[in-house]
Design a protein around this motif. Structure first.
Motif, PDB file in Angstrom:
ATOM      1  N   ASN A   1     -23.636  -9.796  -9.884  1.00 48.90           N
ATOM      2  CA  ASN A   1     -22.661  -8.781 -10.261  1.00 48.90           C
ATOM      3  C   ASN A   1     -21.456  -8.770  -9.328  1.00 48.90           C
ATOM      4  OD1 ASN A   1     -23.418  -7.349  -7.957  1.00 48.90           O
ATOM      5  ND2 ASN A   1     -24.472  -5.760  -9.061  1.00 48.90           N
ATOM      6  N   ALA A   2     -21.361  -9.713  -8.431  1.00 46.72           N
ATOM      7  CA  ALA A   2     -20.196  -9.878  -7.538  1.00 46.72           C
ATOM      8  C   ALA A   2     -19.943  -8.656  -6.659  1.00 46.72           C
ATOM      9  CB  ALA A   2     -18.955 -10.217  -8.354  1.00 46.72           C
ATOM     10  N   GLY A   3     -21.011  -7.920  -6.324  1.00 43.99           N
ATOM     11  CA  GLY A   3     -20.839  -6.766  -5.448  1.00 43.99           C
ATOM     12  C   GLY A   3     -20.229  -5.557  -6.131  1.00 43.99           C
ATOM     13  N   ILE A   4     -20.436  -5.425  -7.448  1.00 45.16           N
ATOM     14  CA  ILE A   4     -19.887  -4.292  -8.188  1.00 45.16           C
ATOM     15  C   ILE A   4     -21.034  -3.545  -8.867  1.00 45.16           C
ATOM     16  CG2 ILE A   4     -18.337  -3.541 -10.030  1.00 45.16           C
ATOM     17  CD1 ILE A   4     -16.791  -6.186  -9.632  1.00 45.16           C
ATOM     18  N   LEU A   5     -21.064  -2.247  -8.640  1.00 43.79           N
ATOM     19  CA  LEU A   5     -21.973  -1.357  -9.359  1.00 43.79           C
ATOM     20  C   LEU A   5     -21.095  -0.358 -10.098  1.00 43.79           C
ATOM     21  CD1 LEU A   5     -24.631  -0.871  -6.560  1.00 43.79           C
ATOM     22  CD2 LEU A   5     -24.874  -2.223  -8.632  1.00 43.79           C
ATOM     23  N   VAL A   6     -21.691   0.360 -11.065  1.00 45.11           N
ATOM     24  CA  VAL A   6     -20.880   1.231 -11.907  1.00 45.11           C
ATOM     25  C   VAL A   6     -21.619   2.535 -12.196  1.00 45.11           C
ATOM     26  CG1 VAL A   6     -21.725   0.177 -14.062  1.00 45.11           C
ATOM     27  CG2 VAL A   6     -19.467   1.256 -14.025  1.00 45.11           C
ATOM     28  N   ASP A   7     -20.855   3.593 -12.330  1.00 46.36           N
ATOM     29  CA  ASP A   7     -21.405   4.881 -12.765  1.00 46.36           C
ATOM     30  C   ASP A   7     -21.238   4.909 -14.285  1.00 46.36           C
ATOM     31  OD1 ASP A   7     -22.137   7.449 -13.326  1.00 46.36           O
ATOM     32  OD2 ASP A   7     -20.580   8.404 -12.143  1.00 46.36           O
ATOM     33  N   ASP A   8     -22.222   4.337 -14.981  1.00 44.53           N
ATOM     34  CA  ASP A   8     -22.151   4.202 -16.437  1.00 44.53           C
ATOM     35  C   ASP A   8     -23.571   4.137 -16.979  1.00 44.53           C
ATOM     36  OD1 ASP A   8     -21.407   3.734 -19.063  1.00 44.53           O
ATOM     37  OD2 ASP A   8     -20.743   1.676 -18.705  1.00 44.53           O
ATOM     38  N   ALA A  16     -26.646   4.980 -10.522  1.00 43.75           N
ATOM     39  CA  ALA A  16     -27.578   6.116 -10.535  1.00 43.75           C
ATOM     40  C   ALA A  16     -28.992   5.653 -10.910  1.00 43.75           C
ATOM     41  CB  ALA A  16     -27.091   7.193 -11.502  1.00 43.75           C
ATOM     42  N   ARG A  17     -29.101   4.827 -11.935  1.00 40.68           N
ATOM     43  CA  ARG A  17     -30.415   4.328 -12.366  1.00 40.68           C
ATOM     44  C   ARG A  17     -31.041   3.470 -11.269  1.00 40.68           C
ATOM     45  NH1 ARG A  17     -32.063  -0.336 -13.902  1.00 40.68           N
ATOM     46  NH2 ARG A  17     -29.966  -1.130 -14.215  1.00 40.68           N
ATOM     47  N   LEU A  18     -30.247   2.625 -10.624  1.00 40.91           N
ATOM     48  CA  LEU A  18     -30.773   1.762  -9.565  1.00 40.91           C
ATOM     49  C   LEU A  18     -31.285   2.588  -8.386  1.00 40.91           C
ATOM     50  CD1 LEU A  18     -28.093  -1.074  -9.726  1.00 40.91           C
ATOM     51  CD2 LEU A  18     -30.472  -1.186 -10.523  1.00 40.91           C
ATOM     52  N   ILE A  19     -30.564   3.640  -8.026  1.00 42.75           N
ATOM     53  CA  ILE A  19     -31.018   4.522  -6.947  1.00 42.75           C
ATOM     54  C   ILE A  19     -32.342   5.175  -7.323  1.00 42.75           C
ATOM     55  CG2 ILE A  19     -30.540   6.714  -5.762  1.00 42.75           C
ATOM     56  CD1 ILE A  19     -27.572   5.872  -5.744  1.00 42.75           C
ATOM     57  N   GLU A  20     -32.429   5.669  -8.550  1.00 40.26           N
ATOM     58  CA  GLU A  20     -33.668   6.303  -9.013  1.00 40.26           C
ATOM     59  C   GLU A  20     -34.838   5.322  -8.967  1.00 40.26           C
ATOM     60  OE1 GLU A  20     -32.471   7.704 -12.858  1.00 40.26           O
ATOM     61  OE2 GLU A  20     -31.533   9.510 -12.034  1.00 40.26           O
ATOM     62  N   GLU A  21     -34.605   4.081  -9.377  1.00 39.67           N
ATOM     63  CA  GLU A  21     -35.666   3.065  -9.352  1.00 39.67           C
ATOM     64  C   GLU A  21     -36.128   2.763  -7.934  1.00 39.67           C
ATOM     65  OE1 GLU A  21     -34.413  -0.432 -11.475  1.00 39.67           O
ATOM     66  OE2 GLU A  21     -34.361   0.626 -13.401  1.00 39.67           O
ATOM     67  N   ARG A  36     -24.720  13.194 -10.709  1.00 41.77           N
ATOM     68  CA  ARG A  36     -23.811  14.238 -10.231  1.00 41.77           C
ATOM     69  C   ARG A  36     -23.580  14.091  -8.727  1.00 41.77           C
ATOM     70  NH1 ARG A  36     -23.103  17.595  -7.194  1.00 41.77           N
ATOM     71  NH2 ARG A  36     -22.035  19.524  -7.176  1.00 41.77           N
ATOM     72  N   TRP A  37     -24.656  13.811  -7.974  1.00 44.44           N
ATOM     73  CA  TRP A  37     -24.541  13.613  -6.530  1.00 44.44           C
ATOM     74  C   TRP A  37     -23.602  12.445  -6.232  1.00 44.44           C
ATOM     75  CZ3 TRP A  37     -26.387   9.509  -3.371  1.00 44.44           C
ATOM     76  CH2 TRP A  37     -26.291   9.739  -2.000  1.00 44.44           C
ATOM     77  N   LEU A  38     -23.731  11.341  -6.970  1.00 38.44           N
ATOM     78  CA  LEU A  38     -22.843  10.194  -6.774  1.00 38.44           C
ATOM     79  C   LEU A  38     -21.391  10.570  -7.036  1.00 38.44           C
ATOM     80  CD1 LEU A  38     -24.776   7.233  -8.408  1.00 38.44           C
ATOM     81  CD2 LEU A  38     -23.992   7.377  -6.045  1.00 38.44           C
ATOM     82  N   GLN A  39     -21.164  11.338  -8.099  1.00 37.52           N
ATOM     83  CA  GLN A  39     -19.804  11.689  -8.501  1.00 37.52           C
ATOM     84  C   GLN A  39     -19.158  12.689  -7.558  1.00 37.52           C
ATOM     85  OE1 GLN A  39     -20.523  13.009 -12.521  1.00 37.52           O
ATOM     86  NE2 GLN A  39     -20.407  10.941 -13.348  1.00 37.52           N
ATOM     87  N   LYS A  40     -19.936  13.576  -6.980  1.00 38.09           N
ATOM     88  CA  LYS A  40     -19.352  14.668  -6.190  1.00 38.09           C
ATOM     89  C   LYS A  40     -19.567  14.538  -4.681  1.00 38.09           C
ATOM     90  CE  LYS A  40     -18.272  17.049  -9.903  1.00 38.09           C
ATOM     91  NZ  LYS A  40     -17.017  16.796 -10.491  1.00 38.09           N
ATOM     92  N   THR A  71     -16.618   5.194 -12.788  1.00 33.46           N
ATOM     93  CA  THR A  71     -16.338   4.722 -11.439  1.00 33.46           C
ATOM     94  C   THR A  71     -17.000   3.375 -11.194  1.00 33.46           C
ATOM     95  OG1 THR A  71     -16.201   6.984 -10.591  1.00 33.46           O
ATOM     96  CG2 THR A  71     -16.554   5.243  -8.963  1.00 33.46           C
ATOM     97  N   LEU A  72     -16.225   2.467 -10.642  1.00 32.88           N
ATOM     98  CA  LEU A  72     -16.743   1.191 -10.169  1.00 32.88           C
ATOM     99  C   LEU A  72     -16.928   1.308  -8.665  1.00 32.88           C
ATOM    100  CD1 LEU A  72     -14.273  -1.168 -12.049  1.00 32.88           C
ATOM    101  CD2 LEU A  72     -16.673  -0.774 -12.625  1.00 32.88           C
ATOM    102  N   TRP A  73     -18.070   0.878  -8.157  1.00 31.63           N
ATOM    103  CA  TRP A  73     -18.338   0.897  -6.732  1.00 31.63           C
ATOM    104  C   TRP A  73     -18.303  -0.541  -6.241  1.00 31.63           C
ATOM    105  CZ3 TRP A  73     -18.679   5.304  -3.911  1.00 31.63           C
ATOM    106  CH2 TRP A  73     -18.833   6.502  -4.630  1.00 31.63           C
ATOM    107  N   LEU A  74     -17.271  -0.894  -5.465  1.00 31.93           N
ATOM    108  CA  LEU A  74     -17.113  -2.244  -4.945  1.00 31.93           C
ATOM    109  C   LEU A  74     -17.728  -2.318  -3.550  1.00 31.93           C
ATOM    110  CD1 LEU A  74     -13.380  -2.999  -5.868  1.00 31.93           C
ATOM    111  CD2 LEU A  74     -15.410  -3.160  -7.309  1.00 31.93           C
ATOM    112  N   TYR A  75     -18.539  -3.324  -3.340  1.00 31.32           N
ATOM    113  CA  TYR A  75     -19.177  -3.546  -2.043  1.00 31.32           C
ATOM    114  C   TYR A  75     -18.201  -4.310  -1.170  1.00 31.32           C
ATOM    115  CZ  TYR A  75     -22.824  -4.987   1.280  1.00 31.32           C
ATOM    116  OH  TYR A  75     -23.572  -5.202   2.406  1.00 31.32           O
ATOM    117  N   TYR A  76     -17.678  -3.650  -0.150  1.00 32.92           N
ATOM    118  CA  TYR A  76     -16.620  -4.217   0.692  1.00 32.92           C
ATOM    119  C   TYR A  76     -16.919  -5.630   1.207  1.00 32.92           C
ATOM    120  CZ  TYR A  76     -13.615  -4.972   4.702  1.00 32.92           C
ATOM    121  OH  TYR A  76     -12.762  -5.527   5.606  1.00 32.92           O
TER     122      TYR A  76
END
Length: 166
Positions: A1-8, A16-21, A36-40, A71-76
């Protein structure tokens, strides 16, 4: 995924699903509303954890639509000159196509739409415009974006600042 996760929700790289897993796998309590925690709350927490003295160095960079609904979360450490193109082609464009298809389906129902379907169409129309704006901004930045990790997080992230909503 090239260091990209998404809030989708429903996306294979949905953060969110990956964190829950992960929490379930290590038998840790799963918070009631991870999304909600991720977003806020996540980014301020993350920034605090990766800041010392006056140095701010988050390792995840959130690029969001105007409302923050996508939101896209890019891994620096994984940022390259191709990361923004990957974000556009593998995340934003497919999501935009999905939203456009769902909105078109609702539009064809015209007067037969329920009140909930009207609200859903309005939300989809807003998201569609925001995704187009996000795509267009990424396309503007991408040709000139040459991240150099030796420059540090703030300089490397500077061209992306208009997309930080946190």
């Amino acid at each position: 995924n090239a260091g990209i996760l998404v809030d989708d929700q429903g996306h294979p790289h949905d953060l969110a699903r990956l964190i829950e897993e992960v929490l379930a796998r290590v038998e840790a309590p799963v918070p009631e509303d991870v999304r909600r925690w991720l977003q806020k709350d996540f980014f301020p927490f993350h920034l605090q954890r990766y800041s010392r003295s006056r140095r701010k160095a988050p390792i995840y960079l959130p690029l969001s639509t105007a409302s923050g609904s996508y939101t896209l979360w890019l891994y620096y450490p994984s940022l390259t000159s191709q990361t923004l193109y990957t974000a556009i082609n593998d995340f934003v464009e497919p999501k935009l196509a999905e939203v456009e298809t769902e909105a078109a389906t609702l539009r064809t129902q015209a007067s037969a739409r329920s009140r909930d379907e009207e609200k859903r169409l309005e939300a989809l129309t807003t998201l569609q415009a925001e995704l187009r704006d996000l795509r267009d901004q990424l396309q503007t930045i991408a040709p000139h974006y040459q991240p150099n990790h030796d420059d540090g997080v703030q300089i490397t992230a500077a061209p992306l600042w208009p997309l930080f909503r946190h």
